[in-house]
Design an enzyme around this catalytic site. Structure first.
Site, PDB file in Angstrom:
ATOM      1  N   LYS A 182       0.855  -1.195   0.000  1.00 43.66           N
ATOM      2  CA  LYS A 182       0.000   0.000   0.000  1.00 43.66           C
ATOM      3  C   LYS A 182       0.892   1.246   0.000  1.00 43.66           C
ATOM      4  O   LYS A 182       1.538   1.543   0.993  1.00 43.66           O
ATOM      5  CB  LYS A 182      -0.905  -0.006   1.240  1.00 43.66           C
ATOM      6  CG  LYS A 182      -2.203   0.705   1.015  1.00 43.66           C
ATOM      7  CD  LYS A 182      -2.374   2.133   1.357  1.00 43.66           C
ATOM      8  CE  LYS A 182      -1.860   2.872   2.478  1.00 43.66           C
ATOM      9  NZ  LYS A 182      -1.830   4.335   2.210  1.00 43.66           N
ATOM     10  N   GLY A 234       6.641   4.313   8.533  1.00 47.29           N
ATOM     11  CA  GLY A 234       5.780   5.482   8.686  1.00 47.29           C
ATOM     12  C   GLY A 234       5.922   6.060  10.079  1.00 47.29           C
ATOM     13  O   GLY A 234       6.975   5.937  10.712  1.00 47.29           O
ATOM     14  N   SER A 235       4.844   6.650  10.565  1.00 44.83           N
ATOM     15  CA  SER A 235       4.925   7.360  11.839  1.00 44.83           C
ATOM     16  C   SER A 235       4.894   6.386  13.020  1.00 44.83           C
ATOM     17  O   SER A 235       4.348   5.271  12.921  1.00 44.83           O
ATOM     18  CB  SER A 235       3.757   8.331  11.952  1.00 44.83           C
ATOM     19  OG  SER A 235       2.541   7.619  11.949  1.00 44.83           O
ATOM     20  N   THR A 236       5.443   6.832  14.130  1.00 48.15           N
ATOM     21  CA  THR A 236       5.483   5.997  15.332  1.00 48.15           C
ATOM     22  C   THR A 236       4.073   5.699  15.836  1.00 48.15           C
ATOM     23  O   THR A 236       3.783   4.571  16.260  1.00 48.15           O
ATOM     24  CB  THR A 236       6.344   6.694  16.414  1.00 48.15           C
ATOM     25  OG1 THR A 236       7.687   6.759  15.909  1.00 48.15           O
ATOM     26  CG2 THR A 236       6.340   5.932  17.720  1.00 48.15           C
ATOM     27  N   GLY A 239       2.612   3.015  13.745  1.00 53.12           N
ATOM     28  CA  GLY A 239       3.391   1.800  14.023  1.00 53.12           C
ATOM     29  C   GLY A 239       2.921   1.118  15.307  1.00 53.12           C
ATOM     30  O   GLY A 239       2.759  -0.103  15.364  1.00 53.12           O
ATOM     31  N   GLU A 256       9.567   0.403  10.821  1.00 51.53           N
ATOM     32  CA  GLU A 256      10.599   1.432  10.625  1.00 51.53           C
ATOM     33  C   GLU A 256       9.893   2.766  10.806  1.00 51.53           C
ATOM     34  O   GLU A 256       9.105   3.166   9.951  1.00 51.53           O
ATOM     35  CB  GLU A 256      11.223   1.266   9.235  1.00 51.53           C
ATOM     36  CG  GLU A 256      12.583   1.888   9.142  1.00 51.53           C
ATOM     37  CD  GLU A 256      12.515   3.328   8.726  1.00 51.53           C
ATOM     38  OE1 GLU A 256      12.495   4.194   9.634  1.00 51.53           O
ATOM     39  OE2 GLU A 256      12.478   3.588   7.519  1.00 51.53           O
ATOM     40  N   CYS A 290      13.169  10.069   7.834  1.00 56.89           N
ATOM     41  CA  CYS A 290      13.075   9.529   9.189  1.00 56.89           C
ATOM     42  C   CYS A 290      14.415   9.595   9.903  1.00 56.89           C
ATOM     43  O   CYS A 290      14.473   9.781  11.108  1.00 56.89           O
ATOM     44  CB  CYS A 290      12.553   8.101   9.146  1.00 56.89           C
ATOM     45  SG  CYS A 290      13.360   7.094   7.905  1.00 56.89           S
ATOM     46  N   GLU A 387       9.476  14.813  16.162  1.00 58.11           N
ATOM     47  CA  GLU A 387       9.904  14.741  14.767  1.00 58.11           C
ATOM     48  C   GLU A 387       9.130  15.800  13.979  1.00 58.11           C
ATOM     49  O   GLU A 387       7.912  15.713  13.853  1.00 58.11           O
ATOM     50  CB  GLU A 387       9.597  13.338  14.231  1.00 58.11           C
ATOM     51  CG  GLU A 387      10.134  13.104  12.841  1.00 58.11           C
ATOM     52  CD  GLU A 387       9.872  11.684  12.343  1.00 58.11           C
ATOM     53  OE1 GLU A 387       8.750  11.184  12.530  1.00 58.11           O
ATOM     54  OE2 GLU A 387      10.793  11.102  11.756  1.00 58.11           O
TER      55      GLU A 387
HETATM   56  P1  NDP Z   1       1.583   7.665   8.561  1.00 54.85           P
HETATM   57  O1  NDP Z   1       2.298   6.775   9.500  1.00 54.85           O
HETATM   58  O2  NDP Z   1       0.176   7.994   8.828  1.00 54.85           O
HETATM   59  O3  NDP Z   1       1.656   7.076   7.091  1.00 54.85           O
HETATM   60  C1  NDP Z   1       2.482   6.018   6.669  1.00 54.85           C
HETATM   61  C2  NDP Z   1       1.668   5.020   5.853  1.00 54.85           C
HETATM   62  O4  NDP Z   1       0.729   4.348   6.689  1.00 54.85           O
HETATM   63  C3  NDP Z   1       0.835   5.656   4.747  1.00 54.85           C
HETATM   64  O5  NDP Z   1       0.783   4.800   3.646  1.00 54.85           O
HETATM   65  C4  NDP Z   1      -0.504   5.778   5.434  1.00 54.85           C
HETATM   66  O6  NDP Z   1      -1.541   5.911   4.530  1.00 54.85           O
HETATM   67  C5  NDP Z   1      -0.583   4.488   6.190  1.00 54.85           C
HETATM   68  N1  NDP Z   1      -1.500   4.459   7.305  1.00 54.85           N
HETATM   69  C6  NDP Z   1      -2.117   5.496   7.947  1.00 54.85           C
HETATM   70  N2  NDP Z   1      -2.886   5.044   8.945  1.00 54.85           N
HETATM   71  C7  NDP Z   1      -2.763   3.689   8.956  1.00 54.85           C
HETATM   72  C8  NDP Z   1      -3.302   2.639   9.774  1.00 54.85           C
HETATM   73  N3  NDP Z   1      -4.100   2.893  10.784  1.00 54.85           N
HETATM   74  N4  NDP Z   1      -2.930   1.373   9.505  1.00 54.85           N
HETATM   75  C9  NDP Z   1      -2.092   1.101   8.501  1.00 54.85           C
HETATM   76  N5  NDP Z   1      -1.562   2.036   7.690  1.00 54.85           N
HETATM   77  C10 NDP Z   1      -1.877   3.323   7.918  1.00 54.85           C
HETATM   78  O7  NDP Z   1       2.415   8.983   8.419  1.00 54.85           O
HETATM   79  P2  NDP Z   1       1.855  10.378   7.839  1.00 54.85           P
HETATM   80  O8  NDP Z   1       1.994  10.356   6.414  1.00 54.85           O
HETATM   81  O9  NDP Z   1       0.508  10.722   8.392  1.00 54.85           O
HETATM   82  O10 NDP Z   1       2.896  11.363   8.497  1.00 54.85           O
HETATM   83  C11 NDP Z   1       2.720  11.797   9.843  1.00 54.85           C
HETATM   84  C12 NDP Z   1       4.046  11.961  10.505  1.00 54.85           C
HETATM   85  O11 NDP Z   1       4.709  10.708  10.573  1.00 54.85           O
HETATM   86  C13 NDP Z   1       5.028  12.832   9.770  1.00 54.85           C
HETATM   87  O12 NDP Z   1       4.837  14.169  10.072  1.00 54.85           O
HETATM   88  C14 NDP Z   1       6.332  12.309  10.256  1.00 54.85           C
HETATM   89  O13 NDP Z   1       6.660  12.893  11.479  1.00 54.85           O
HETATM   90  C15 NDP Z   1       6.086  10.861  10.444  1.00 54.85           C
HETATM   91  N6  NDP Z   1       6.540  10.017   9.314  1.00 54.85           N
HETATM   92  C16 NDP Z   1       7.657   9.293   9.483  1.00 54.85           C
HETATM   93  C17 NDP Z   1       8.118   8.526   8.434  1.00 54.85           C
HETATM   94  C18 NDP Z   1       9.332   7.717   8.566  1.00 54.85           C
HETATM   95  O14 NDP Z   1       9.847   7.247   7.573  1.00 54.85           O
HETATM   96  N7  NDP Z   1       9.805   7.488   9.746  1.00 54.85           N
HETATM   97  C19 NDP Z   1       7.466   8.499   7.152  1.00 54.85           C
HETATM   98  C20 NDP Z   1       6.244   9.258   7.087  1.00 54.85           C
HETATM   99  C21 NDP Z   1       5.842   9.985   8.150  1.00 54.85           C
HETATM  100  P3  NDP Z   1      -1.933   7.393   4.027  1.00 54.85           P
HETATM  101  O15 NDP Z   1      -0.724   8.064   3.607  1.00 54.85           O
HETATM  102  O16 NDP Z   1      -2.833   7.138   2.944  1.00 54.85           O
HETATM  103  O17 NDP Z   1      -2.627   8.022   5.201  1.00 54.85           O
END
Ligand code: NDP
Length: 476
Positions: A182, A234-236, A239, A256, A290, A387
């Site tokens: 996804k 993605g975000s903590t 996660g 991660e 990240c 972050e």
């Molecule tokens: P998210 O963790 O929400 O997004 C990462 C992925 O997870 C996206 O594909 C998102 O979909 C998907 N997702 C969202 N909610 C769920 C869920 N409940 N179950 C499974 N998958 C889900 O990060 P954001 O894009 O909202 O960013 C928010 C903050 O997170 C940023 O400001 C940053 O601080 C941090 N971040 C950290 C990253 C890293 O690599 N460490 C990467 C991205 C963000 P969708 O995008 O469609 O909502």
């Protein structure tokens, strides 16, 4: 002399942008049952394309297709044969590099220089690296006959859309697993072109499935009980939610997540190099990284000199059209992300840190934030702890190496760190004490498919890349 750069825009036409994109399930592009989304160019806020999204039924279909492909074709296939497909995909990614780079820059907002020189070549390198492992898994130190785990569900973020797709697909497929991926809601395009490349390479149906959509689709994928393993970047917060959801299911999980890395500059560091490393550490990819070096820890005795050099260097960064080859800092990926950066920077002002902002003019339209530095930052401030995921650097000082370590480790995260010193022994001493999954010395943001990447504490668990990264995708 006042040097002006003539504009050097890459042509958007190279992206071969289509008006609509669709989910990729069981070897075909299908009409997704979800509400279509519009993906925007953050540099202009104009619509790039309409993208079909997956419904819960599409997720079921994709997982069932991945299971069939795993049991009947991909799992039993010898590694030497699997490798051929991966090599083919890696080669075509390299061949279509220019198109992918322009498409990534349009959809994400990152400078073309970075998508061209980092994202796309590193994605291709990652696929090549794992293609090489496919027939050598018995020599990876994980036992004589490690087996695939089965069907993998992967959810990736918007900051490195193609690269993160390659990070998941490469090891999953090399180890004999199949995958349901996804991509992020705001950056689905390059993952869908990667699916097209996989189909052109003859990858058997169901081995790779790509389901665009928002967080609800991500939740449906990671929570699906037809999976054997989940890989999330993605975000903590998300996660943690996934970890809670998977607890007790027996399904494997790697996370991660976020970071708040310390970039430690000792007084004996080569200052010009360190300045460039600090700039790269936080302004690369607009700070949407990240492992960004978002906390500068500079030794007090050189603080003033270092900050003058740093500000002078930041003043030379060009913020603007991401497609222009002269641009150093591109657009912020989405309006919500820009709002988050604005809010956290305001918290820095409110808590008493001193804000300095580059005088570089910003484009009149689109989502942009100027390179910003907060000095006088205390460890308790939000700009030191949270972050920001944007082009904002927080500066703290230290007097002794012990104090540097204490401050570097005073964070809920533990993904990466940087060390700048002329002395090898000091670099080793420091790297042994910093609690971070990746430590760079006299460099920053180096990504290599042979090197494992991953975090401690709230930065997640599991490693991606290299021999160690194979473990997450194998039953050894
Ligand atoms: P998210 O963790 O929400 O997004 C990462 C992925 O997870 C996206 O594909 C998102 O979909 C998907 N997702 C969202 N909610 C769920 C869920 N409940 N179950 C499974 N998958 C889900 O990060 P954001 O894009 O909202 O960013 C928010 C903050 O997170 C940023 O400001 C940053 O601080 C941090 N971040 C950290 C990253 C890293 O690599 N460490 C990467 C991205 C963000 P969708 O995008 O469609 O909502």
């Amino acid at each position: 002399m006042d040097w002006q750069y003539a504009p050097a825009p890459e042509s958007a036409a190279l992206a071969n942008l289509k008006p609509t994109y669709r989910p990729f399930v069981d070897g075909e592009f299908v009409d997704g049952g979800g509400e279509p989304l519009k993906t925007l160019n953050p540099a202009t806020e104009e619509v790039l394309a309409e993208v079909g999204t997956a419904s819960p039924e599409d997720v079921d279909r994709a997982v069932a297709a991945a299971r069939r492909a795993y049991e009947q074709v991909w799992g039993p296939m010898p590694g030497t044969e699997r490798a051929k497909y991966l090599y083919r995909i890696a080669r075509v990614v390299a061949e279509r590099a220019r198109e992918l780079a322009v498409l990534e820059t349009l959809d994400n907002g990152k400078p073309i220089r970075e998508s061209r020189d980092v994202d796309v070549p590193t994605a291709s390198a990652h696929l090549f690296h794992h293609a090489g492992w496919a027939d050598k898994l018995g020599y990876a130190g994980l036992g004589p006959d490690p087996r695939p785990v089965g069907v993998v569900g992967a959810v990736i973020p918007w900051n490195f859309p193609l690269l993160m797709a390659a990070w998941k697909i490469g090891p999953a497929l090399a180890c004999g697993n199949t995958i349901v991926l996804k991509p992020a809601e705001t950056t689905p395009l390059t993952a869908l072109v990667l699916a097209e490349i996989a189909a052109d390479a003859g990858l058997p149906p169901g081995v790779l499935n790509v389901l665009p959509g928002a967080g609800d689709v991500g939740a449906a994928v990671v929570g699906h009980d037809g999976l054997d393993k989940v890989a999330f970047t993605g975000s903590t917060d998300v996660g943690k939610e996934i970890q809670r959801r998977l607890a007790g299911t027996g399904r494997r999980l790697t996370l991660e997540l976020g970071g708040k890395a310390a970039n430690i500059v000792y007084d004996d560091a080569p200052l010009d190099q360190a300045v460039d490393g600090v700039v790269d550490g936080i302004f690369f990819n607009q700070g949407h990284v990240c492992c960004a070096g978002s906390r500068l820890l500079v030794q007090e005795s050189i603080e003033q000199e270092f900050m003058e050099l740093l500000r002078a260097r930041i003043e030379t960064l060009r913020v603007g059209d991401p497609l222009d080859k002269n641009t150093d800092v591109g657009a912020i990926n989405s309006r919500p992300q820009l709002d988050k950066i604005v809010d956290l920077a305001a918290a820095g002002d409110a808590e008493g840190a001193q804000r300095w902002t580059s005088s570089c003019p910003l484009p009149e339209r689109g989502l942009f934030f100027p390179p910003t530095v907060f000095s006088g930052v205390e460890q308790t401030m939000r700009v030191a702890r949270e972050e920001i995921f944007g082009p904002v650097l927080s500066v703290l000082t230290f007097r002794t190496p012990d104090e540097a370590i204490a401050k570097a480790n005073n964070t809920p995260y533990g993904l990466s760190a940087g060390i700048w010193t002329e002395k090898g022994s000091k670099a080793l001493w420091t790297s042994q004490r910093v609690r971070a999954g990746v430590v760079w010395t006299n460099t920053f943001n180096r990504f290599d498919p042979t090197a494992p990447f991953g975090g401690y504490r709230e930065s997640g668990f599991g490693r991606e890349g290299g021999r160690v990264g194979l473990e997450a995708y194998l039953d050894a």
